[in-house]
Design an enzyme around this catalytic site. Structure first.
Site, PDB file in Angstrom:
ATOM      1  N   LYS A 109     -18.278 -27.822  37.457  1.00 17.73           N
ATOM      2  CA  LYS A 109     -18.701 -27.798  36.054  1.00 17.73           C
ATOM      3  C   LYS A 109     -18.825 -26.370  35.543  1.00 17.73           C
ATOM      4  CE  LYS A 109     -20.676 -32.306  36.679  1.00 17.73           C
ATOM      5  NZ  LYS A 109     -21.797 -33.120  37.114  1.00 17.73           N
ATOM      6  N   GLN A 136     -28.304 -32.940  38.027  1.00 13.78           N
ATOM      7  CA  GLN A 136     -27.331 -33.585  38.900  1.00 13.78           C
ATOM      8  C   GLN A 136     -27.990 -34.750  39.641  1.00 13.78           C
ATOM      9  OE1 GLN A 136     -24.096 -32.924  39.035  1.00 13.78           O
ATOM     10  NE2 GLN A 136     -23.528 -34.194  40.769  1.00 13.78           N
ATOM     11  N   ASP A 156     -25.113 -35.116  29.399  1.00 15.31           N
ATOM     12  CA  ASP A 156     -24.585 -36.325  30.050  1.00 15.31           C
ATOM     13  C   ASP A 156     -24.519 -37.515  29.100  1.00 15.31           C
ATOM     14  OD1 ASP A 156     -23.894 -35.944  32.745  1.00 15.31           O
ATOM     15  OD2 ASP A 156     -25.988 -35.955  33.372  1.00 15.31           O
TER      16      ASP A 156
HETATM   17  N1  LIG Z   1     -26.108 -35.909  35.998  1.00 15.83           N
HETATM   18  C1  LIG Z   1     -24.936 -36.214  36.535  1.00 15.83           C
HETATM   19  N2  LIG Z   1     -23.838 -36.254  35.743  1.00 15.83           N
HETATM   20  C2  LIG Z   1     -22.609 -36.550  36.274  1.00 15.83           C
HETATM   21  O1  LIG Z   1     -21.598 -36.585  35.541  1.00 15.83           O
HETATM   22  C3  LIG Z   1     -22.508 -36.812  37.677  1.00 15.83           C
HETATM   23  C4  LIG Z   1     -23.690 -36.771  38.446  1.00 15.83           C
HETATM   24  N3  LIG Z   1     -24.871 -36.482  37.853  1.00 15.83           N
HETATM   25  N4  LIG Z   1     -23.643 -37.025  39.772  1.00 15.83           N
HETATM   26  C5  LIG Z   1     -22.405 -37.281  40.458  1.00 15.83           C
HETATM   27  C6  LIG Z   1     -21.329 -37.868  39.549  1.00 15.83           C
HETATM   28  C7  LIG Z   1     -19.909 -37.722  40.041  1.00 15.83           C
HETATM   29  N5  LIG Z   1     -19.198 -37.009  38.997  1.00 15.83           N
HETATM   30  C8  LIG Z   1     -17.855 -36.605  39.065  1.00 15.83           C
HETATM   31  C9  LIG Z   1     -17.297 -35.724  38.187  1.00 15.83           C
HETATM   32  C10 LIG Z   1     -16.006 -35.266  38.334  1.00 15.83           C
HETATM   33  C11 LIG Z   1     -15.223 -35.681  39.381  1.00 15.83           C
HETATM   34  C12 LIG Z   1     -13.859 -35.116  39.536  1.00 15.83           C
HETATM   35  O2  LIG Z   1     -13.441 -34.272  38.782  1.00 15.83           O
HETATM   36  N6  LIG Z   1     -13.095 -35.537  40.555  1.00 15.83           N
HETATM   37  C13 LIG Z   1     -11.769 -35.014  40.813  1.00 15.83           C
HETATM   38  C14 LIG Z   1     -11.610 -34.558  42.257  1.00 15.83           C
HETATM   39  C15 LIG Z   1     -12.238 -35.465  43.277  1.00 15.83           C
HETATM   40  C16 LIG Z   1     -12.057 -34.999  44.743  1.00 15.83           C
HETATM   41  O3  LIG Z   1     -10.942 -34.637  45.129  1.00 15.83           O
HETATM   42  O4  LIG Z   1     -13.052 -35.043  45.479  1.00 15.83           O
HETATM   43  C17 LIG Z   1     -10.750 -36.077  40.472  1.00 15.83           C
HETATM   44  O5  LIG Z   1     -11.110 -37.252  40.293  1.00 15.83           O
HETATM   45  O6  LIG Z   1      -9.582 -35.736  40.347  1.00 15.83           O
HETATM   46  C18 LIG Z   1     -15.744 -36.585  40.258  1.00 15.83           C
HETATM   47  C19 LIG Z   1     -17.039 -37.056  40.091  1.00 15.83           C
HETATM   48  C20 LIG Z   1     -20.070 -36.681  38.020  1.00 15.83           C
HETATM   49  N7  LIG Z   1     -21.307 -37.123  38.279  1.00 15.83           N
END
Ligand SMILES: Nc1nc(=O)c2c([nH]1)NC[C@@H]1CN(c3ccc(C(=O)N[C@@H](CCC(=O)O)C(=O)O)cc3)C=[N+]21
Length: 289
Positions: free
Chosen positions: A53, A97, A120
């Site tokens: 982020k 988070q 969020d």
């Molecule tokens: N307050 C809060 N807000 C959130 O938005 C939040 C959170 N907590 N806790 C955890 C989850 C998970 N999350 C992701 C965001 C981006 C990818 C992302 O960009 N993934 C890439 C790479 C994944 C990889 O290769 O591991 C993709 O899908 O291409 C994944 C998961 C946001 N979260």
């Protein structure tokens, strides 16, 4: 038939390029948007997401405020940092988070956040605004799904969308977005209490698979020509992502979101959109006032 790709990486890049110009315009007016993150504990996955982020912020010119606490932090210590972020003028939006360590009352922490800084879109005030059709930050993953469909010209108006899952990050709120007049979809929400999931899925023009159950959506469930979005993130024994959608679905669907490379990057882009839009609302209020 092989499905066309709903390319989240490319779509997120286009959104970020638009945001870069909007951040520059804000800075020219003396407003610098800044994203705060609060990470409690040192789960490597959570740390990776939070770092991502801040990298995104650097790309578009948004400032970064990084706060961390050890996993032994108390409710009071976490709430004290939330109050600091609420008061910090450099922090125009922030996230706590998730998940927080065991024993912490997560809802109490989230409700303490200033709703105007909720990047969020998950604060109860902002979810309430969504119900009431008022403007405010939108939940990132649901809005990422909507933008991914729009960007590729997939018709949402009049479509029958079947959502699998009722989790807080997407399942519970995506029907609210999709049934607004601007989207105009008809939504069926399925969950562990649903009697015949396969029968519902087969009716869908668009499937949003957000159950967190590996390969719960199989090729025989999908109507030929449907669009299928894979939101699930499970991991195999090697740590590789396993989505909710079986790879064979690509032979039946007209559109499919890869995972990774689909909804994940869109979630991150929407977080930046929320930060920039909040700063734009502030700047407009200052000009008006
Ligand atoms: N307050 C809060 N807000 C959130 O938005 C939040 C959170 N907590 N806790 C955890 C989850 C998970 N999350 C992701 C965001 C981006 C990818 C992302 O960009 N993934 C890439 C790479 C994944 C990889 O290769 O591991 C993709 O899908 O291409 C994944 C998961 C946001 N979260």
């Amino acid at each position: 038939m092989t499905a066309q790709i709903l390319d989240g990486k490319a779509t997120a890049a286009a959104i970020k390029s638009d945001l870069t110009a909007r951040v520059a315009a804000l800075k020219a007016r003396g407003v610098t948007p800044g994203l705060g993150t609060l990470l409690v504990g040192d789960d490597p996955g959570s740390r990776w997401y939070v770092n991502g982020k801040h990298k995104d912020c650097a790309q578009v010119g948004i400032g970064s405020i990084q706060r961390e606490l050890p996993d032994t932090a108390t409710q009071e210590e976490i709430e004290a940092v939330v109050r600091e972020l609420n008061a910090d003028p450099a922090c125009t939006g922030y996230i706590v988070q998730l998940p927080l360590p065991k024993g912490i009352d997560t809802n109490r922490v989230l409700e303490l956040m200033d709703p105007a800084k909720d990047a969020d879109g998950l604060h109860p005030m902002n979810l309430g605004r969504l119900v009431l059709n008022e403007t405010g930050p939108l939940p990132c993953t649901p809005q990422g799904v909507v933008q991914l469909l729009r960007h590729h010209g997939v018709e949402i108006n009049g479509a029958h969308v079947v959502v699998v899952g009722r989790g807080v990050t997407i399942g519970r709120s995506i029907p609210l977005l999709l049934t607004r007049k601007s989207e105009n979809a008809t939504v069926t929400q399925c969950h562990t209490g649903t009697r015949d999931l396969a029968a519902h899925l087969k009716q869908a023009d668009i499937i949003v698979a957000a159950a967190g159950v590996p390969h719960i959506v199989k090729p025989e469930h999908v109507k030929p020509g449907a669009a299928v979005l894979d939101v699930g993130v499970s991991r195999d024994e090697n740590g590789k992502i396993v989505g909710d959608v079986h790879p064979g679905v690509a032979e039946v669907a007209a559109w499919i979101s890869p995972n990774p490379g689909g909804v994940g990057p869109m979630t991150r882009a929407q977080l930046l959109v929320n930060v920039v839009e909040a700063a734009e609302r502030d700047a407009a209020a200052v000009s008006a006032g």
